[in-house]
Structure formats: C-alpha cells, structure tokens
Design an enzyme around this catalytic site. Structure first.
Site, short mmCIF file in Angstrom:
data_model
loop_
_atom_site.label_atom_id
_atom_site.label_comp_id
_atom_site.label_asym_id
_atom_site.label_seq_id
_atom_site.Cartn_x
_atom_site.Cartn_y
_atom_site.Cartn_z
N ASP A 106 31.95 -16.32 78.34
CA ASP A 106 33.15 -16.59 77.55
C ASP A 106 34.37 -16.01 78.26
O ASP A 106 34.25 -15.07 79.07
CB ASP A 106 33.04 -15.93 76.17
CG ASP A 106 31.87 -16.49 75.37
OD1 ASP A 106 31.48 -17.64 75.63
OD2 ASP A 106 31.36 -15.77 74.50
N1 URA Z 1 26.71 -14.55 74.99
C1 URA Z 1 27.93 -14.61 74.45
O1 URA Z 1 28.10 -14.55 73.26
N2 URA Z 1 28.98 -14.73 75.30
C2 URA Z 1 28.86 -14.77 76.62
O2 URA Z 1 29.86 -14.86 77.33
C3 URA Z 1 27.57 -14.70 77.17
C4 URA Z 1 26.50 -14.60 76.33
#
Ligand code: URA
Length: 242
Positions: A106
């Site tokens: 993310d």
């Molecule tokens: N899980 C998440 O919630 N976000 C990420 O960026 C990676 C794994």
C-alpha cells in the site's frame, strides 16, 4: 543465454539506448574479451564475454533483481501520472531496464519490495499457489492478546466473510500494540484487514521479509541494492522465523 548482438547487450544493461550503443561502438569505446569491437552486429555471449565500455565491465545479465526499502507515500507501480512510484526512485540507467515491482505494498506501507524485469520470477513469488511467506512489522491501535494469536493460527475471517489461510502473529512482550505477522497469501490490504477484524486497526506497517529474504537494516528508505543469486534462491526456498 546464447549469442546476442553487442549493441542489444549494451542497451539491455541500461547504460545506453540502442542508438547510443551503436555510437559507443563506432567510436571505439567498446571491448569484448579484451578486443575492440568494430561493428554493432558483432555477436557476443552477454554474460561471459567481459564486455567493457570505457573500461567498465557492463552487466550482461538478461534479468535483474533489486531489493528496495519502500518509503511511505510512494506507489508500488511502474508509472503514475500524478504520484511518485518505486520505479521513479531509480536512477536513469536502471529505469531503462523495464523493472517492475513484484507484488504490491500500500502507499502508506513501507519496507521490502523487489523490482525485477523477470516476469516468471514475479509469477513464482506472487502466485497464490506458492504460498511464499511475507512478514510484516506493525503497530496497531489498542492491544493484542493470546486470543488474537490463536485466531491468526486458525485463519482469520475478515469482516466481509473472506477466510484467510492460517497465519502467525507475534506480539511484542513489552508493547502489546506492536508485533509481527507472517502471512502466506496476498489478499488486498490483507494484514490491515486481518488486524482490523480483531478490533485493532493498523497505524504503521512495514514488510521486513519475503520467503527467506530479509530487508537489509542498513538500507534507508528509498535506497535499493541488487540481489545476488543466493538471495534469489533463499527467497523462493526458505522462510524466516518470527
Ligand atoms: N497487507 C496490507 O494490508 N498492506 C500492505 O501493504 C501489505 C500487506
């Protein structure tokens, strides 16, 4: 890999475009196996011919693999019209290699991301069939308990009813809002949704390993380093314990 045209090999190494490579050859700045190359259509063994441009050996590998410590606020994408991507953080000689991120983090998640131009490797690491372990360090709102550890072990059911594979949760003894989660699949916002389903929304998330490959602590946010063959192997064949 077989024999390839030397102008293509120079171009694939990222140091020049194809037409720049032709000019380098024409001006006598390119050597292979110690001999000056006179023509751009000379065929060479890219990995073993010791190709030198201006006295520097170039990397003749077809596929390249880099580890980056992704900073917050950067997209795990190759390009975006509005926002900075992990590929934008690379210098020009590497951005010519057509690297792309292996899987997604993310925008606000930091840590280990791999960049490569090897599509098969990307598939191997991200395919849901291969269950490669990913470990995340997190900080949550609220505190976690042994019940949460057990729920992770059994397989969390997300708020929308999706069942996750069994995972490992390790809570920091000194700070019950902090810990590590090891997951073996890659659902959308998976770790955030798993922890939110326990009533402990994530405040901070950082990926620290993929398979047996750990993020090098000395790599600062936005920095990257090339992976060696051993790192590629341990990534696919091992896990770290948390
Ligand atoms: N899980 C998440 O919630 N976000 C990420 O960026 C990676 C794994």
């Amino acid at each position: 890999m077989g024999l390839l045209r030397i102008d293509k090999v120079i171009c694939d190494s990222g140091i020049a475009t194809r037409s720049e490579a032709k000019k380098l050859i024409a001006s006598g700045r390119v050597y292979a196996d110690g001999k000056k190359i006179a023509s751009a259509d000379t065929k060479v063994d890219a990995e073993n011919s010791g190709i030198c441009v201006d006295g520097q050996i170039i990397n003749g590998k077809k596929h390249r693999y880099f580890i980056m410590n992704k900073p917050e606020g950067v997209l795990s994408a190759t390009e975006d019209r509005m926002q900075k991507t992990v590929v934008d953080l690379l210098p020009p000689e590497l951005s010519r290699l057509n690297l792309f991120p292996v899987g997604r983090l993310d925008k606000d998640t930091t840590g280990l991301i791999i960049l490569t131009n090897d599509g098969d490797f990307c598939h191997e690491v991200t395919s849901p069939k291969h269950h490669i372990q990913k470990v995340y360090e997190f900080t949550v709102e609220g505190t976690l308990s042994e019940e949460d550890v057990e729920a992770f072990k059994q397989g969390i059911i997300l708020r929308d009813g999706t069942k996750c594979m069994p995972a490992v949760l390790k809570i920091d003894n000194e700070n019950k809002s902090h810990g590590f989660a090891a997951v073996f699949e890659g659902k959308y916002h998976q770790v955030k949704r798993m922890l939110a389903s326990r009533g402990t929304p994530v405040i901070k998330l950082k990926r620290i390993s993929i398979g047996g490959l750990k993020l090098n602590e000395s790599l600062k946010y936005g920095e990257y380093q090339e992976m060696d063959e051993n790192e590629i192997k341990i990534l696919v064949n091992k896990n770290v314990s948390i």
